[in-house]
Design a protein around this motif. Sequence first.
Motif, PDB file in Angstrom:
ATOM      1  N   THR A  11       0.777  -1.297   0.071  1.00  0.00           N
ATOM      2  CA  THR A  11      -0.096  -0.012  -0.020  1.00  0.00           C
ATOM      3  C   THR A  11       0.906   1.287   0.010  1.00  0.00           C
ATOM      4  O   THR A  11       0.403   2.242  -0.148  1.00  0.00           O
ATOM      5  CB  THR A  11      -1.120   0.042   1.255  1.00  0.00           C
ATOM      6  OG1 THR A  11       0.085  -0.033   2.281  1.00  0.00           O
ATOM      7  CG2 THR A  11      -1.952  -1.328   1.322  1.00  0.00           C
TER       8      THR A  11
ATOM      9  N   ALA B 294     -12.279   5.191  -2.507  1.00  0.00           N
ATOM     10  CA  ALA B 294     -11.421   6.136  -3.168  1.00  0.00           C
ATOM     11  C   ALA B 294     -10.063   5.814  -3.309  1.00  0.00           C
ATOM     12  O   ALA B 294      -9.085   5.959  -3.917  1.00  0.00           O
ATOM     13  CB  ALA B 294     -11.641   7.504  -2.339  1.00  0.00           C
ATOM     14  N   GLU B 295      -9.557   5.195  -1.848  1.00  0.00           N
ATOM     15  CA  GLU B 295      -8.321   4.554  -1.807  1.00  0.00           C
ATOM     16  C   GLU B 295      -8.017   3.424  -2.961  1.00  0.00           C
ATOM     17  O   GLU B 295      -6.885   3.371  -3.466  1.00  0.00           O
ATOM     18  CB  GLU B 295      -8.037   3.973  -0.280  1.00  0.00           C
ATOM     19  CG  GLU B 295      -7.886   4.901   0.432  1.00  0.00           C
ATOM     20  CD  GLU B 295      -7.995   4.494   1.964  1.00  0.00           C
ATOM     21  OE1 GLU B 295      -8.007   3.211   2.150  1.00  0.00           O
ATOM     22  OE2 GLU B 295      -8.144   5.129   3.003  1.00  0.00           O
TER      23      GLU B 295
ATOM     24  N   ALA C  21      -9.348   3.253  -5.949  1.00  0.00           N
ATOM     25  CA  ALA C  21      -8.947   3.787  -7.176  1.00  0.00           C
ATOM     26  C   ALA C  21      -7.379   4.401  -7.439  1.00  0.00           C
ATOM     27  O   ALA C  21      -6.598   4.023  -8.229  1.00  0.00           O
ATOM     28  CB  ALA C  21      -9.781   5.039  -7.439  1.00  0.00           C
ATOM     29  N   ALA C  22      -7.097   4.790  -5.957  1.00  0.00           N
ATOM     30  CA  ALA C  22      -5.775   5.423  -6.129  1.00  0.00           C
ATOM     31  C   ALA C  22      -4.503   4.249  -6.236  1.00  0.00           C
ATOM     32  O   ALA C  22      -3.593   4.558  -6.851  1.00  0.00           O
ATOM     33  CB  ALA C  22      -5.549   6.087  -4.807  1.00  0.00           C
ATOM     34  N   PHE C  23      -5.136   3.159  -5.367  1.00  0.00           N
ATOM     35  CA  PHE C  23      -3.949   2.134  -5.458  1.00  0.00           C
ATOM     36  C   PHE C  23      -4.145   1.317  -7.082  1.00  0.00           C
ATOM     37  O   PHE C  23      -3.061   1.220  -7.388  1.00  0.00           O
ATOM     38  CB  PHE C  23      -4.394   0.954  -4.553  1.00  0.00           C
ATOM     39  CG  PHE C  23      -3.819  -0.203  -4.192  1.00  0.00           C
ATOM     40  CD1 PHE C  23      -2.417  -0.073  -3.993  1.00  0.00           C
ATOM     41  CD2 PHE C  23      -4.092  -1.295  -4.940  1.00  0.00           C
ATOM     42  CE1 PHE C  23      -1.492  -1.142  -3.902  1.00  0.00           C
ATOM     43  CE2 PHE C  23      -3.520  -2.679  -4.946  1.00  0.00           C
ATOM     44  CZ  PHE C  23      -2.016  -2.512  -4.416  1.00  0.00           C
TER      45      PHE C  23
ATOM     46  N   ARG D 266      -4.399   2.869  -9.608  1.00  0.00           N
ATOM     47  CA  ARG D 266      -3.891   3.941 -10.413  1.00  0.00           C
ATOM     48  C   ARG D 266      -2.294   3.409 -10.445  1.00  0.00           C
ATOM     49  O   ARG D 266      -1.497   3.780 -11.400  1.00  0.00           O
ATOM     50  CB  ARG D 266      -3.934   5.385  -9.881  1.00  0.00           C
ATOM     51  CG  ARG D 266      -4.478   6.325 -11.118  1.00  0.00           C
ATOM     52  CD  ARG D 266      -4.905   7.735 -10.367  1.00  0.00           C
ATOM     53  NE  ARG D 266      -6.248   7.599 -10.142  1.00  0.00           N
ATOM     54  CZ  ARG D 266      -6.651   8.073  -9.080  1.00  0.00           C
ATOM     55  NH1 ARG D 266      -6.063   8.724  -8.240  1.00  0.00           N
ATOM     56  NH2 ARG D 266      -8.102   8.064  -8.730  1.00  0.00           N
ATOM     57  N   ARG D 267      -1.785   3.284  -9.016  1.00  0.00           N
ATOM     58  CA  ARG D 267      -0.428   3.083  -9.029  1.00  0.00           C
ATOM     59  C   ARG D 267      -0.154   1.668  -9.643  1.00  0.00           C
ATOM     60  O   ARG D 267       0.915   1.520 -10.198  1.00  0.00           O
ATOM     61  CB  ARG D 267      -0.109   2.958  -7.553  1.00  0.00           C
ATOM     62  CG  ARG D 267      -0.010   4.200  -6.590  1.00  0.00           C
ATOM     63  CD  ARG D 267       1.067   4.288  -5.558  1.00  0.00           C
ATOM     64  NE  ARG D 267       0.974   3.229  -4.749  1.00  0.00           N
ATOM     65  CZ  ARG D 267       0.366   3.253  -3.780  1.00  0.00           C
ATOM     66  NH1 ARG D 267      -0.459   4.008  -3.074  1.00  0.00           N
ATOM     67  NH2 ARG D 267       0.550   2.213  -2.850  1.00  0.00           N
TER      68      ARG D 267
ATOM     69  N   ARG E 200       0.476   2.474 -13.351  1.00  0.00           N
ATOM     70  CA  ARG E 200       1.496   2.886 -13.566  1.00  0.00           C
ATOM     71  C   ARG E 200       2.666   1.864 -13.528  1.00  0.00           C
ATOM     72  O   ARG E 200       3.725   2.003 -14.528  1.00  0.00           O
ATOM     73  CB  ARG E 200       2.173   3.988 -12.495  1.00  0.00           C
ATOM     74  CG  ARG E 200       1.969   5.491 -12.932  1.00  0.00           C
ATOM     75  CD  ARG E 200       2.329   6.495 -12.092  1.00  0.00           C
ATOM     76  NE  ARG E 200       1.095   7.198 -11.376  1.00  0.00           N
ATOM     77  CZ  ARG E 200       0.533   7.318 -10.066  1.00  0.00           C
ATOM     78  NH1 ARG E 200       1.584   6.791  -9.135  1.00  0.00           N
ATOM     79  NH2 ARG E 200      -0.393   7.778  -9.824  1.00  0.00           N
TER      80      ARG E 200
ATOM     81  N   VAL F  85     -14.539   2.575 -10.012  1.00  0.00           N
ATOM     82  CA  VAL F  85     -13.152   2.276  -9.348  1.00  0.00           C
ATOM     83  C   VAL F  85     -12.199   2.301 -10.523  1.00  0.00           C
ATOM     84  O   VAL F  85     -11.152   2.767 -10.693  1.00  0.00           O
ATOM     85  CB  VAL F  85     -13.164   1.418  -8.326  1.00  0.00           C
ATOM     86  CG1 VAL F  85     -11.724   1.076  -7.960  1.00  0.00           C
ATOM     87  CG2 VAL F  85     -14.126   1.969  -7.242  1.00  0.00           C
TER      88      VAL F  85
ATOM     89  N   ALA G 129     -11.777   5.235 -13.002  1.00  0.00           N
ATOM     90  CA  ALA G 129     -11.139   6.334 -12.325  1.00  0.00           C
ATOM     91  C   ALA G 129      -9.493   5.847 -12.284  1.00  0.00           C
ATOM     92  O   ALA G 129      -8.635   6.954 -12.165  1.00  0.00           O
ATOM     93  CB  ALA G 129     -11.749   6.316 -10.889  1.00  0.00           C
ATOM     94  N   ALA G 130      -9.304   4.545 -12.228  1.00  0.00           N
ATOM     95  CA  ALA G 130      -7.619   4.300 -12.130  1.00  0.00           C
ATOM     96  C   ALA G 130      -7.112   4.257 -13.699  1.00  0.00           C
ATOM     97  O   ALA G 130      -6.118   3.961 -13.694  1.00  0.00           O
ATOM     98  CB  ALA G 130      -7.553   2.874 -11.593  1.00  0.00           C
TER      99      ALA G 130
END
Length: 318
Positions: free
Chosen positions: A140, A169-170, A172-174, A176-177, A180, A292, A295-296
Amino acid sequence: MSASVSSNLAPIETSGIVEDVLCGLTASRKTLPAKLFYDEEGARLFEQICTLDEYYLTRTELSILRASVREIGERVGGRAALVEYGSGAGIKVRLLLDALLHPAAYVPIDISHEQLARVSSELAGDYPNVAIRPLCADYTQPLSLPHIPEHDRRLAFFPGSTIGNFHPAEAAAFLRRIRRVVGPGGMLLLGVDRRKDAATLNAAYDDRDGVTAAFNLNVLRRINRELGADFDLSRFRHKAFFNESAGRVEMHLQATVAHQVDVAGTPVAFARGETIWTESSYKYDRDQLTTVTTAAGFAIERLWTDADDRFWVVLLVA
Ligand code: AVI
């Protein structure tokens, strides 16, 4: 080519957990981060949970994977580098390693040092042509991946519906990582537990043999051992329930009597009935999944389910 295991296996520093624990236990709404479950005993208990009748998630996901893995292999293509977030006992990944065409590398990432070391060396023996590059880390947090040999495509694997342990929300952020990490055209194979009736969910997180209760309570034992705290486990009980309006199963440890605990020199007072919130497991419907993943920056390439529509295995492309 010979089997290879790199050495990114150093255990995570214990000192890092003091802050998380004190911050969570001194908040007005007491919490502990779910990642603390996975010491050696916690990892063993989680493996046991995965075999329970009530805990349908693991066997359902495995059955979907068995039925779809050939198609997954075809869609991913040859010489892929596979990166697994939360590799655990390393059972599901064997299906993928068997189905992928000449996989170049496998990077298992896990917080449980002992299990990661054991599973990596077993896999290195069984898959001598795959470079095994384990990373002992809390995935994480920002990661620096080990060197991965030349490959054609990256495929991330995040099974078990662990995505449900993130607040949306977390999540989607995860993801997104992860996007990458896999890069443009890279893929993610994601396991997702679907929203369903409360009785099934409540049983899955509060089994009759008390294995999930032991898993939940073990976090206090770990804090006693690693931070010199004096939690009396007999003064807490496991509590798990589906919170319908929030769409998640919540696990708590509830104090059965009013008392005070010493945690690394900090007094922590509990009222009778007060809880420590230890985990959320969000259960998804189709709209939430689309929200989700979109968003990612992922598109759904293919989605498989089981005969009872309990669980999804989703192939996403970045
Ligand atoms: C790891 N994770 C997906 C499990 C879950 O279902 O949320 C952890 C677990 N907690 C209680 N039982 C299993």
